[in-house]
Write an enzyme that holds these catalytic residues in place. Structure first.
Site, short mmCIF file in Angstrom:
data_model
loop_
_atom_site.label_atom_id
_atom_site.label_comp_id
_atom_site.label_asym_id
_atom_site.label_seq_id
_atom_site.Cartn_x
_atom_site.Cartn_y
_atom_site.Cartn_z
N PRO A 1 0.92 -1.22 -0.11
CA PRO A 1 0.09 -0.16 0.17
C PRO A 1 0.92 1.21 0.03
O PRO A 1 1.92 1.34 0.46
CB PRO A 1 -0.73 -0.22 1.23
CG PRO A 1 -0.78 -1.70 1.49
CD PRO A 1 0.52 -2.16 0.98
N CYS A 2 0.38 2.26 -0.84
CA CYS A 2 1.43 3.19 -0.83
C CYS A 2 0.81 4.65 -0.55
O CYS A 2 1.28 5.81 -1.08
CB CYS A 2 1.50 3.35 -2.66
SG CYS A 2 0.25 3.28 -3.59
N GLN A 3 -0.11 4.77 0.27
CA GLN A 3 -0.70 6.04 0.66
C GLN A 3 0.28 6.97 1.01
O GLN A 3 0.20 8.46 0.93
CB GLN A 3 -1.79 5.94 1.94
CG GLN A 3 -3.01 4.96 1.45
CD GLN A 3 -2.73 3.61 1.57
OE1 GLN A 3 -1.60 3.11 1.85
NE2 GLN A 3 -3.66 3.01 2.17
N ASN B 1 4.90 0.24 -7.06
CA ASN B 1 4.46 1.08 -6.21
C ASN B 1 4.27 2.47 -6.76
O ASN B 1 4.32 2.75 -8.19
CB ASN B 1 5.66 1.57 -5.12
CG ASN B 1 4.96 1.65 -3.77
OD1 ASN B 1 4.26 2.51 -3.41
ND2 ASN B 1 5.12 0.77 -2.67
#
Length: 362
Positions: free
Chosen positions: A86-88, A126
């Site tokens: 996950p790349c928030q 990503n």
């Protein structure tokens, strides 16, 4: 070495199975996928039979879990570890920094498993911010790969040149300790919206709020009256909210005097270009340029999935439109995963040929 001398892969942060499905399409056996989101389990396993969904927080997963539970061998030349975390934290999309901070060090956690298993190959995907932010963990990860004597290549790729009909720029890395590596070559032309959705591709015309109970899932979010009128006034094939900026009833107060800000919001897609990046909010016209090119509605669940290159028989089982959109928007496009898988097969043949030639020359 693996007993079968065939590739096997573990897909970390697998979500609903985009990367897994792509690798499987390329003939790679994906043994298991790990994700913290239990809502992805049924979608993942039903569409990828024979591959196990492991519901776990990677920070709490012991190094030897796969060794003990999936018979994964250490130092296996045919093992592929995939890390699409996950790349928030590194995303340019506005989000809660505190919430996103938890995703910052997941690449570091992935590194722990690469160190333990010492696989033949490593794949990472990503957002571009992973490579550009000053506080990124990427330099640490690359230094780790070099110390482990992996050769690697990374680039920021626009997936519209890799068979994915959206302007989706992503960080992509491939690494191997077996020899030189390179990423897939881009196509000469971008994939376009017109070649994937529309009536010619089986998408019947529907209205906002249409509910499709079949597995095709051509379901569309509802629009309130004012948003419907805004869309009706937006020109087909690429029109924007500027078409009604001087309409006192339709104009949004937050955009008054801001004609050059967030111009994609409430905009229509264009047939002969890639779509906008499919996000978890692709079904809402207020979240970007996600309105249908000519119909007065947003994108359906199946249209979003198709633009992510999921096949039409891939069934999403998140339980509701919002959950299914989240699974789709967070996925790695299967077509890009397929191309990476084919590349790994090519590299493996190259390495095998090099080893044979070296043996014959002795």
């Amino acid at each position: 070495m693996s007993k079968t001398n065939e590739f096997c892969a573990i897909d970390f942060f697998c979500g609903g199975g985009g990367m897994t499905h792509g690798l499987r399409q390329a003939g790679i056996h994906v043994v298991g996928g790990i994700d913290f989101d239990l809502a992805c389990k049924t979608t993942y396993e039903d569409n990828n039979p024979g591959t196990t969904f492991i519901h776990s927080d990677i920070t709490k997963l012991p190094n030897d879990y796969f060794e003990k539970n999936l018979n994964i061998l250490r130092n296996d030349d045919n093992l592929i570890l995939v890390g699409c975390s996950p790349c928030q934290y590194y995303s340019i999309i506005n989000t809660s920094r505190e919430k996103a901070r938890k995703s910052k060090d997941l690449l570091r956690e992935f590194k722990r498993f690469v160190d333990y298993y010492n696989p033949g190959f490593v794949l990472v995907e990503n957002v571009p911010g992973l490579a550009s932010r000053h506080d990124s963990v990427l330099p640490e990860f690359l230094d780790f790969l070099e110390k482990k004597q992996y050769r690697y290549e990374w680039k920021i790729v626009n997936m519209s040149y890799y068979g994915v009909p959206q302007s989706r720029k992503r960080f992509s890395l491939i690494a191997s300790r077996l020899g030189e590596v390179y990423l897939p070559a881009p196509d000469q032309e971008q994939a376009k919206l017109v070649d994937f959705i529309g009536e010619a591709h089986g998408f019947q015309r529907v209205e906002a709020g249409h509910s499709d109970k079949s597995d095709f899932m051509h379901s569309v979010s509802k629009l309130n009256d004012i948003n419907l009128r805004r869309l009706m006034k937006t020109p087909h094939d690429g029109g924007s909210r500027l078409a009604w900026k001087d309409d006192e009833e339709l104009q949004l107060p937050c955009y008054i005097g801001k004609d050059h800000s967030f111009t994609d919001v409430y905009g229509r897609l264009r047939w002969n270009t890639p779509s906008s990046t499919i996000t978890t909010g692709f079904y809402k016209i207020s979240c970007g340029r996600f309105a249908h090119p000519e119909e007065n509605r947003g994108l359906s669940i199946r249209e979003g999935a198709t633009l992510q290159t999921f096949p039409h028989n891939y069934i999403f089982k998140g339980g509701c439109l919002v959950n299914n959109a989240r699974i789709i928007g967070n996925a790695v496009p299967p077509e890009y995963g397929r191309r990476l898988g084919l590349l790994l097969q090519e590299l493996k043949k190259n390495y095998h040929g090099t080893i044979q030639n070296q043996s014959q020359s002795r």
